[in-house]
Each structure stands twice: as structure tokens, then as C-alpha cells.
Design an enzyme around this catalytic site. Structure first.
Site, PDB file in Angstrom:
ATOM      1  CB  SER A  24      55.512 -12.442  39.889  1.00  0.00           C
ATOM      2  OG  SER A  24      54.932 -12.895  38.709  1.00  0.00           O
ATOM      3  NE  ARG A  28      54.206  -7.681  40.732  1.00  0.00           N
ATOM      4  CZ  ARG A  28      54.166  -8.285  39.533  1.00  0.00           C
ATOM      5  NH1 ARG A  28      55.183  -9.050  39.149  1.00  0.00           N
ATOM      6  NH2 ARG A  28      53.138  -8.134  38.721  1.00  0.00           N
ATOM      7  N   GLY A  92      58.522  -9.562  29.387  1.00  0.00           N
ATOM      8  CA  GLY A  92      57.380  -8.658  29.317  1.00  0.00           C
ATOM      9  C   GLY A  92      57.167  -7.933  30.636  1.00  0.00           C
ATOM     10  NE  ARG A 120      54.852 -11.338  25.559  1.00  0.00           N
ATOM     11  CZ  ARG A 120      55.119 -11.664  26.814  1.00  0.00           C
ATOM     12  NH1 ARG A 120      56.354 -11.934  27.177  1.00  0.00           N
ATOM     13  NH2 ARG A 120      54.161 -11.698  27.703  1.00  0.00           N
ATOM     14  CD  GLN A 164      53.732  -9.116  31.904  1.00  0.00           C
ATOM     15  OE1 GLN A 164      53.567  -8.667  30.781  1.00  0.00           O
ATOM     16  NE2 GLN A 164      54.432 -10.214  32.141  1.00  0.00           N
ATOM     17  CG  ASP A 309      52.919 -17.461  33.665  1.00  0.00           C
ATOM     18  OD1 ASP A 309      52.684 -17.033  32.514  1.00  0.00           O
ATOM     19  OD2 ASP A 309      53.356 -16.741  34.582  1.00  0.00           O
ATOM     20  NE  ARG A 381      55.708 -19.401  32.459  1.00  0.00           N
ATOM     21  CZ  ARG A 381      56.403 -19.290  33.596  1.00  0.00           C
ATOM     22  NH1 ARG A 381      56.813 -20.348  34.238  1.00  0.00           N
ATOM     23  NH2 ARG A 381      56.688 -18.101  34.102  1.00  0.00           N
TER      24      ARG A 381
HETATM   25  C1  S3P Z   1      53.357 -11.658  35.335  1.00  0.00           C
HETATM   26  C2  S3P Z   1      52.086 -11.648  34.879  1.00  0.00           C
HETATM   27  C3  S3P Z   1      51.560 -12.617  33.926  1.00  0.00           C
HETATM   28  C4  S3P Z   1      52.517 -13.761  33.650  1.00  0.00           C
HETATM   29  C5  S3P Z   1      53.944 -13.361  33.608  1.00  0.00           C
HETATM   30  C6  S3P Z   1      54.356 -12.631  34.865  1.00  0.00           C
HETATM   31  C7  S3P Z   1      53.755 -10.650  36.343  1.00  0.00           C
HETATM   32  O1  S3P Z   1      51.259 -11.930  32.753  1.00  0.00           O
HETATM   33  O2  S3P Z   1      52.169 -14.421  32.459  1.00  0.00           O
HETATM   34  O3  S3P Z   1      54.775 -14.503  33.454  1.00  0.00           O
HETATM   35  O4  S3P Z   1      54.793 -10.842  36.998  1.00  0.00           O
HETATM   36  O5  S3P Z   1      53.019  -9.670  36.509  1.00  0.00           O
HETATM   37  P1  S3P Z   1      49.882 -11.124  32.569  1.00  0.00           P
HETATM   38  O6  S3P Z   1      49.064 -11.237  33.821  1.00  0.00           O
HETATM   39  O7  S3P Z   1      50.303  -9.729  32.328  1.00  0.00           O
HETATM   40  O8  S3P Z   1      49.231 -11.807  31.422  1.00  0.00           O
END
Ligand code: S3P
Length: 422
Positions: A24, A28, A92, A120, A164, A309, A381
């Protein structure tokens, strides 16, 4: 209960400090450079397929990227192209966060992904971003995003608790005209708010809402060292718990409270596990200590977004526990890289574990795994979770190459545990 290595003479002690940088934060650290002026420096960036997609898109959009001495230096362009094809592969986070960022840029951007990402749901970002004034051609990838340099600030409640979606909203709202407000039923992971506030963005909390003020100028560049990913460390934690006589210490772990809930659940299950915060600035970082433990069943139905996750690995711990475990309110698992409720249930059954499926979760009766063959369903995963069973049984997981998506060095670490197997 923080213990020092070698507290018990018959225990094998493992200590790691470089496991796998947080995914994450890695995404970012690249994407937020588009809101800054000057050159940012990222140390310990995750080298994986998902984060590669983000880095490639940053370059397509004109960012200057240099790799030197294990660091990435990134400087955003003065102007971004008016048209671009953005390939997000399996990620995603890449798709949703870049869609948020580009909503306020006049231009047309074609977003696409692999077979899993094309399935998705994107309606969850399409609705709020269109209310602000952008347009997205389809609720599934591939789609064309038409940005709008005059986005409106809005007030929005998201039906799903998703970091997200929230991050896409924040990135658009920072470049809108007027203040925006955002809420979700349960707070999702908060790296975006924390990171951007640290740089000087005005993102405040008012009861259960986040208020986002538009940026009045670009943010300053930053230097960040990415800590270990708790979602990857989770696999090693479960490996330690289900091994016999192993003690594990991992340092430099991201211990943000919205990311460590699965560890709390493991504690409820009887895990001997503790952590120690060492740093609490842009992020909370510290050490985690674990010892092989007898586990018992548990019920889980709150803060699912804080451990979304980690649930596949948690299910392996549940299958090794005494008694029955229940997971509810986890319907979001059906919208991940695979339908993780269906794929976990199928694989657990395949290995002789009694398991029941609900729309929003599952019930797992702890027992003995049998030897067998399972599929990854292309989901990193799921693959890594079932590889853990190899600590106890002879197991083949077909389609392991997907570990490249988030934790390419996984087997280097898992080997320590499978080598101790009695
Ligand atoms: C993530 C948020 C999560 C997670 C993904 C990474 C992120 O998804 O499952 O692996 O970096 O913002 P959501 O919170 O959108 O479900």
C-alpha cells in the site's frame, strides 16, 4: 510478553528485518508524487508485479524516475499527456488510485488490467468520481476516464469500506473546487490520509466523516523508507504459529492500527504474539514477536476491512486450531483477486478440512490437513496461504507464480519453516 531470542533452549529462533516492503505504501509513494513539487526519494520500494504496474504508469504519465542505490527518485511532470493507455495488470490499487488522481486532469485515459482485474467492480469509484464531474465509460475495466479540471467538491457516503475507494475520492477531492466530505461504515486503512496530512494537506476528521480541503499549492517532495508489509509478514506469523518450537522476530514492520487487526485475532486464538512500536511518525513502525502456539477457534465479525488481505492466512490458522471458527461480514472477500470465500472453501475441503460457506463468510472446523493438490486461482494470497500447509503436510499448490504480485521472495522465507518440519 516480548521475548528475546533463545528464551527456550529447544526452540529455533528466526529473526528477519527485511521481509517484503509494504505494498500500500509503495503504491502511494509513487502516486502521491504527482501532487508534489520537486524530487521525492523512496527507499525500500516493493519490487513486485503490482507496484511495477504503478511505476510504469507514473512513467507513462511523464514522471522522471531514477533508480540508484536501492532507492527510487521520482519527480512528477509539469504537465501530463492528454491521452494515455494505462495498464494496471492485476492491481486494483493502481487502477482505483490513478483514476482518482486523473479525474481532475483534462484528458482521456484508457484503464485496463488482466483477466482478474477486468472482473473487479469499478462502479464503487465511478459513482463518486462522476458526481464530482469526471466520467468513466464502464463499471468494469477496460474503461475510459474523462477527466474534468473543474471537479466539484461533494459529500459522499461509500457503501463499501474500502481504502482504495476512499483514496480515489481523496485524490480527486484535493483537486476539486470546494471542500468534500467522505464517510464509510467502518474506517478502512488510513495510509492516504496519514501520508498526505503529513505533507501538509488539509484532511481532517469530523465525527465519522473525513473533510478534504482542496490543495492551494503543490505539496513538498518527501523522503520515505517503506517498512515491511504486515500482510506479507502475516504469512510468516502463521507459519511460526503452526510450526513446532519456533520463535520469530520481525523488525521494521508497519504497525498502523488499521493493519494489525488480524494479529489481534490470532492473539484471541491463543497465539503468543506481541509487538513493540519503535517509531510513530508518517507511519507506525516496530517489531513483532511470535512463538509457536496451540490455537483455539474464534468468531470474527468486526473490522473486516482492517484484515481483508489477511483472512486467507487466518483461515489456515483456523483450520489448525482446536474448535470451530466463524467469519461473518466479509462479503468484500468475494471482490478481491479471486472470490476468496469460494476459493478458500474449495481448497480447504480439498485438503480434508470441514468448512461451511455463507454469503458473507465461512465456518471452519479445526482439524488435520490431508496431503493433496490445490489451485491458486491466480490469487497471490490464496497461493501463499496454502503453501503454509506444506509446514505440516505434503502439498502442491498449482499456479504459484502469482506470488510475484506482492511477495516475490516468499519461498526464501517459508523455507526456514518447512526445513524445521519434524
Ligand atoms: C489496499 C486496500 C485494500 C487491500 C488492497 C490494498 C490499498 O483494499 O485489499 O490489497 O492499498 O488501499 P480495499 O480496502 O479497497 O478493500
Amino acid at each position: 510478553m516480548i521475548f528475546l531470542p533463545k528464551t527456550r533452549s529447544n526452540f529455533q529462533c528466526l529473526e528477519f528485518d527485511r521481509v517484503s516492503p509494504d505494498k500500500s505504501l509503495s503504491h502511494r509513494s509513487i502516486i502521491f508524487s504527482f501532487l508534489t513539487q520537486g524530487r521525492s526519494e523512496i527507499e525500500n520500494f516493493l519490487d513486485s508485479q503490482d507496484t511495477y504496474a504503478t511505476l510504469q504508469i507514473a512513467k507513462t504519465l511523464g514522471a522522471k524516475v531514477q533508480k540508484k542505490n536501492q532507492r527510487i527518485f521520482i519527480e512528477s511532470p509539469k504537465e501530463i499527456p492528454q491521452q494515455a493507455n494505462l495498464q494496471c495488470l492485476n492491481s486494483g490499487t493502481t487502477m482505483r488510485l490513478f483514476a482518482g488522481l486523473l479525474s481532475s486532469k483534462s484528458g482521456q485515459f484508457l484503464f485496463d488490467g488482466d483477466k482478474s482485474l477486468r472482473q473487479r467492480p469499478m462502479q464503487r469509484i465511478k459513482t463518486p468520481l462522476e458526481l464530482m464531474g469526471a466520467s468513466i465509460s464502464s463499471p468494469y475495466a477496460p474503461f475510459v476516464l474523462r477527466g474534468n479540471s473543474q471537479l466539484r467538491g461533494i459529500e459522499y457516503h461509500s457503501e463499501v469500506s474500502s481504502a482504495q475507494v476512499k483514496s480515489a475520492f481523496i485524490l480527486a477531492a484535493l483537486c476539486a473546487n470546494g471542500e468534500s466530505k467522505y464517510s464509510e461504515d467502518e474506517l478502512s486503512r488510513n495510509h492516504t490520509e496519514r501520508f498526505l496530512t503529513h505533507l501538509g494537506a488539509k484532511i481532517t476528521h469530523l465525527q465519522n466523516q473525513i473533510c478534504i480541503s482542496p490543495l492551494t499549492c503543490l505539496l513538498p517532495s518527501y523522503k520515505i523508507k517503506i517498512p515491511n508489509d504486515p500482510s506479507s509478514v502475516m504469512f510468516l506469523v502463521v507459519a511460526c504459529l503452526i510450526s513446532s518450537c519456533v520463535e520469530l522476530k520481525v523488525s521494521q514492520v508497519l504497525l498502523n492500527p488499521t493493519r494489525i487487526y488480524a494479529f489481534e485475532i490470532l492473539k484471541k486464538m491463543g497465539a503468543q504474539l506481541d509487538y513493540e512500536v519503535v517509531e510513530d511518525g508518517l507511519e507506525t513502525i516496530g517489531n513483532i514477536y511470535v512463538r509457536s502456539s496451540e490455537l483455539r477457534g474464534v468468531e470474527v465479525s468486526t473490522h473486516l476491512s482492517w484484515m481483508i488481505d489477511e483472512i486467507p492466512a487466518l483461515c489456515i490458522a483456523m483450520a489448525c486450531a482446536k474448535g470451530t471458527s466463524i467469519i461473518r461480514h466479509a462479503q468484500e472477500l468475494r471482490f478481491k483477486e479471486s472470490d476468496r470465500i469460494a476459493t478458500m472453501v474449495l481448497n480447504l475441503k480439498q485438503l480434508g478440512i470441514e468448512v461451511g460457506e455463507f454469503d458473507d463468510g465461512m465456518e471452519i472446523k479445526g482439524g488435520e490437513f490431508q496431503d493433496g493438490v490445490v489451485q491458486s486461482y491466480g490469487d497471490h494470497r490464496i497461493a501463499m496461504s496454502f503453501a503454509l500447509v506444506g509446514i505440516r503436510r505434503r502439498i502442491e499448490v498449482r499456479g504459484m507464480e502469482c506470488v510475484q504480485i506482492s511477495f516475490p521472495r516468499y519461498f526464501e522465507f517459508l523455507k526456514f519453516f518447512t526445513d524445521f518440519k519434524e
